[in-house]
Design an enzyme around this catalytic site. Structure first.
Site, PDB file in Angstrom:
ATOM      1  N   CYS A   3       0.851  -1.186   0.000  1.00 50.06           N
ATOM      2  CA  CYS A   3       0.000   0.000   0.000  1.00 50.06           C
ATOM      3  C   CYS A   3       0.886   1.235   0.000  1.00 50.06           C
ATOM      4  CB  CYS A   3      -0.922   0.004   1.214  1.00 50.06           C
ATOM      5  SG  CYS A   3      -1.799   1.556   1.450  1.00 50.06           S
ATOM      6  N   CYS A   6       0.553   3.362   3.184  1.00 48.48           N
ATOM      7  CA  CYS A   6       1.201   2.708   4.333  1.00 48.48           C
ATOM      8  C   CYS A   6       2.714   2.850   4.217  1.00 48.48           C
ATOM      9  CB  CYS A   6       0.790   1.247   4.432  1.00 48.48           C
ATOM     10  SG  CYS A   6      -0.871   0.993   5.120  1.00 48.48           S
ATOM     11  N   HIS A  98      -8.320   8.153   2.028  1.00 48.51           N
ATOM     12  CA  HIS A  98      -7.680   9.472   2.101  1.00 48.51           C
ATOM     13  C   HIS A  98      -8.688  10.530   1.708  1.00 48.51           C
ATOM     14  CE1 HIS A  98      -7.005   7.822  -1.938  1.00 48.51           C
ATOM     15  NE2 HIS A  98      -7.071   9.057  -2.403  1.00 48.51           N
TER      16      HIS A  98
HETATM   17  P1  5GP Z   1      -7.143   9.188  -5.524  1.00 51.74           P
HETATM   18  O1  5GP Z   1      -7.050   9.290  -7.016  1.00 51.74           O
HETATM   19  O2  5GP Z   1      -6.936   7.756  -5.058  1.00 51.74           O
HETATM   20  O3  5GP Z   1      -8.355   9.812  -4.910  1.00 51.74           O
HETATM   21  O4  5GP Z   1      -5.971  10.070  -4.953  1.00 51.74           O
HETATM   22  C1  5GP Z   1      -4.650   9.631  -4.880  1.00 51.74           C
HETATM   23  C2  5GP Z   1      -3.789  10.855  -4.829  1.00 51.74           C
HETATM   24  O5  5GP Z   1      -2.503  10.473  -4.413  1.00 51.74           O
HETATM   25  C3  5GP Z   1      -3.641  11.562  -6.183  1.00 51.74           C
HETATM   26  O6  5GP Z   1      -4.130  12.887  -6.091  1.00 51.74           O
HETATM   27  C4  5GP Z   1      -2.146  11.509  -6.452  1.00 51.74           C
HETATM   28  O7  5GP Z   1      -1.637  12.683  -7.044  1.00 51.74           O
HETATM   29  C5  5GP Z   1      -1.563  11.274  -5.085  1.00 51.74           C
HETATM   30  N1  5GP Z   1      -0.319  10.516  -5.070  1.00 51.74           N
HETATM   31  C6  5GP Z   1      -0.049   9.383  -5.787  1.00 51.74           C
HETATM   32  N2  5GP Z   1       1.186   8.946  -5.495  1.00 51.74           N
HETATM   33  C7  5GP Z   1       1.703   9.819  -4.581  1.00 51.74           C
HETATM   34  C8  5GP Z   1       2.952   9.894  -3.893  1.00 51.74           C
HETATM   35  O8  5GP Z   1       3.844   9.062  -4.054  1.00 51.74           O
HETATM   36  N3  5GP Z   1       3.126  10.936  -3.043  1.00 51.74           N
HETATM   37  C9  5GP Z   1       2.149  11.876  -2.834  1.00 51.74           C
HETATM   38  N4  5GP Z   1       2.445  12.870  -1.974  1.00 51.74           N
HETATM   39  N5  5GP Z   1       0.960  11.835  -3.458  1.00 51.74           N
HETATM   40  C10 5GP Z   1       0.739  10.816  -4.314  1.00 51.74           C
HETATM   41 ZN    ZN Z   2      -2.486   1.480   3.600  1.00 49.04          ZN
END
Ligand code: 5GP
Ligand code: ZN
Length: 112
Positions: A3, A6, A98
């Site tokens: 993850c 995580c 998140h």
């Molecule tokens: P989701 O699309 O699942 O709602 O949001 C995931 C978010 O995590 C995205 O906005 C993406 O830019 C962010 N994200 C993905 N990988 C990383 C990372 O390695 N570091 C950080 N700080 N954000 C990440």
């Molecule tokens: Zn997790």
């Protein structure tokens, strides 16, 4: 279990911390969609908001107690938006619950 968030919590992947307490970690999104784009996560692994139950909802409450503090730290007095994506139609890419905190500009009226 593999993850990304995580791994960020364990410090295996670097992140820019905005806020932390015993139950919550908040860090800057790597691909910001607004001047402030912070991800707020529980320190316990919950796959998504669809997996919230009476057994784990204290972690969600802790996140929502942290969000106003984060908004204050970020100077979001004019308002902000909190979003959580769930599953495929919700475009959830990271399967660790998140909340996106977006602000620092006038956000659009559409949410889709
Ligand atoms: P989701 O699309 O699942 O709602 O949001 C995931 C978010 O995590 C995205 O906005 C993406 O830019 C962010 N994200 C993905 N990988 C990383 C990372 O390695 N570091 C950080 N700080 N954000 C990440
Ligand atoms: Zn997790």
């Amino acid at each position: 279990m593999d993850c990304l968030f995580c791994s960020i919590l364990k410090g295996e992947i670097p992140s820019t911390k905005v806020y932390e307490d015993e139950a919550v970690y908040a860090f800057r999104d790597i691909n910001p969609q607004a001047p402030t784009h912070v991800l707020v996560i529980p320190k316990t692994h919950i796959p998504s908001a669809d997996a919230v139950s009476a057994e784990n909802s204290a972690a969600v409450a802790a996140v929502f107690e942290a969000i106003p503090k984060i908004a204050k730290l970020e100077g979001l007095e004019q308002g902000y938006r909190v979003i959580t994506n769930i599953g495929e139609h919700g475009c959830q890419s990271v399967k660790h619950l998140h909340f996106h905190v977006l602000g620092g500009k006038q956000l659009s009226e559409t949410m889709d």
